[in-house]
Design a protein around this motif. Structure first.
Motif, PDB file in Angstrom:
ATOM      1  N   THR A   1       0.835  -1.203   0.000  1.00 48.62           N
ATOM      2  CA  THR A   1       0.000   0.000   0.000  1.00 48.62           C
ATOM      3  C   THR A   1       0.867   1.250   0.000  1.00 48.62           C
TER       4      THR A   1
ATOM      5  N   TYR B   1     -12.663  -5.589  -0.641  1.00 43.68           N
ATOM      6  CA  TYR B   1     -12.549  -4.496   0.325  1.00 43.68           C
ATOM      7  C   TYR B   1     -11.102  -4.096   0.575  1.00 43.68           C
TER       8      TYR B   1
ATOM      9  N   VAL C   1      -6.363   1.047  -2.819  1.00 43.03           N
ATOM     10  CA  VAL C   1      -6.408   2.019  -3.913  1.00 43.03           C
ATOM     11  C   VAL C   1      -6.846   3.384  -3.391  1.00 43.03           C
ATOM     12  N   GLY C   2      -7.767   3.395  -2.433  1.00 44.43           N
ATOM     13  CA  GLY C   2      -8.199   4.661  -1.843  1.00 44.43           C
ATOM     14  C   GLY C   2      -7.059   5.393  -1.149  1.00 44.43           C
ATOM     15  N   ILE C   3      -6.239   4.650  -0.411  1.00 43.30           N
ATOM     16  CA  ILE C   3      -5.089   5.264   0.259  1.00 43.30           C
ATOM     17  C   ILE C   3      -4.095   5.796  -0.764  1.00 43.30           C
TER      18      ILE C   3
ATOM     19  N   SER D   1      -3.764  -2.677  -8.040  1.00 40.56           N
ATOM     20  CA  SER D   1      -4.961  -3.522  -8.035  1.00 40.56           C
ATOM     21  C   SER D   1      -4.627  -4.976  -8.361  1.00 40.56           C
TER      22      SER D   1
ATOM     23  N   GLY E   1     -10.085  -2.090  -2.361  1.00 40.29           N
ATOM     24  CA  GLY E   1     -10.696  -0.765  -2.326  1.00 40.29           C
ATOM     25  C   GLY E   1      -9.999   0.170  -1.358  1.00 40.29           C
ATOM     26  N   VAL E   2      -9.650  -0.349  -0.187  1.00 41.73           N
ATOM     27  CA  VAL E   2      -8.959   0.477   0.807  1.00 41.73           C
ATOM     28  C   VAL E   2      -7.565   0.849   0.314  1.00 41.73           C
TER      29      VAL E   2
ATOM     30  N   VAL F   1      -4.592   6.704  -3.934  1.00 41.27           N
ATOM     31  CA  VAL F   1      -5.122   7.872  -4.644  1.00 41.27           C
ATOM     32  C   VAL F   1      -5.183   9.090  -3.723  1.00 41.27           C
ATOM     33  N   GLY F   2      -5.650   8.885  -2.500  1.00 44.77           N
ATOM     34  CA  GLY F   2      -5.745  10.002  -1.562  1.00 44.77           C
ATOM     35  C   GLY F   2      -4.395  10.601  -1.232  1.00 44.77           C
TER      36      GLY F   2
END
Length: 267
Positions: free
Chosen positions: A51, A171, A177-179, A164, A174-175, A181-182
């Motif tokens: 991540t 889930y 990729v969210g981290i 990915s 999703g978490v 991108v954020g």
């Protein structure tokens, strides 16, 4: 409407749902049962070194991406273009970058060499920003914008796809990729505060900072991630991770996701 999983897709018949689930099991690359939302997936993504490796790369992508529109108008003005002509002359670097993005997407999907693609493309981008930093000649700088754009834009989808590819579970993916991108988007704050008007048109601080981000975070982060994943794949193929599944049932092994010894990472 996009459905999360085959067994919730109303447009599939019971036989088609069963066939889709069997294909998932045979593919051995995704849980063949619907996951239930749980905080364990959040913790799993946060504790996974991948991540933060991809977040490091992505900050090396978005910092230069957000800076691009800040200095390109100055270069075009130095070349004598204004108004509509300046707008038209701003298109070619983006057009070349778009074509390169499509090509890299096709190549990386076919070869699974996402790491190698990021390395080559990001190095081209570093050369482009080095040209911007080394000269005040607007024509050479304009040529540098082509290389810079080619080194930035293809890495956006390639990095996210790479992340990915290397995580299993709806889930957790999703978490993660969210981290990624954020964290990457936060670097827009840096980009907007390093191009000082007093340094116009060379923008030494801005270009030097962006070049450092690209070389250290994107290029360096890609190399680090690539070789760590290759090392892990070698250990798994050699059977040195088999102890992770000792005394576990088939269901428990399947739920390990990308921590299963038979899960091979895309490098």
């Amino acid at each position: 409407m996009v459905f999360d999983f085959p067994d919730t897709a109303r447009f599939l018949t019971p036989e088609e749902k069963l066939r889709a689930l069997r294909r998932l099991r045979a593919d051995n690359q995704a849980p063949a049962e619907q996951e239930k939302l749980s905080r364990k997936y959040v913790f799993a993504a946060c504790k996974d070194w991948k991540t933060w490796a991809y977040a490091l790369q992505y900050m090396g992508v978005l910092c230069p991406l957000y800076s691009f529109s800040l200095f390109l108008p100055t270069i075009l003005l130095g070349m004598g273009y204004q108004g509509t002509k300046a707008q038209l002359m701003s298109v070619p670097p983006y057009a070349v970058a778009a074509a390169m993005t499509v090509f890299i997407g096709w190549l990386a999907d076919r070869t699974k060499w996402r790491g190698y693609c990021n390395m080559v493309i990001s190095f081209i981008g570093c050369v482009g920003f080095a040209m911007l930093l080394a000269t005040q000649n607007p024509r050479i700088q304009y040529a540098g914008t082509f290389l810079g754009a080619m080194g930035i834009y293809p890495c956006v989808p390639n990095t996210l796809s790479w992340a990915s590819n290397n995580v299993e579970g709806v889930y957790k993916r999703g978490v993660m990729v969210g981290i990624v991108v954020g964290w990457g988007n936060m670097n827009g704050v840096i980009s907007s505060n390093i191009y000082f008007p007093r340094e116009k048109p060379k923008y030494t601080t801005g270009h030097a900072t962006v070049l450092a981000f690209m070389f250290a975070c994107l290029f360096g982060g890609t190399i680090l991630t690539h070789f760590l994943l290759k090392r892990e794949n070698s250990l798994r193929k050699a059977g040195k991770r088999d102890h992770w599944v000792e005394d576990k049932s088939q269901e428990e092994i399947r739920m390990l996701g990308d921590c299963r010894p038979d899960f091979i990472y895309t490098t």
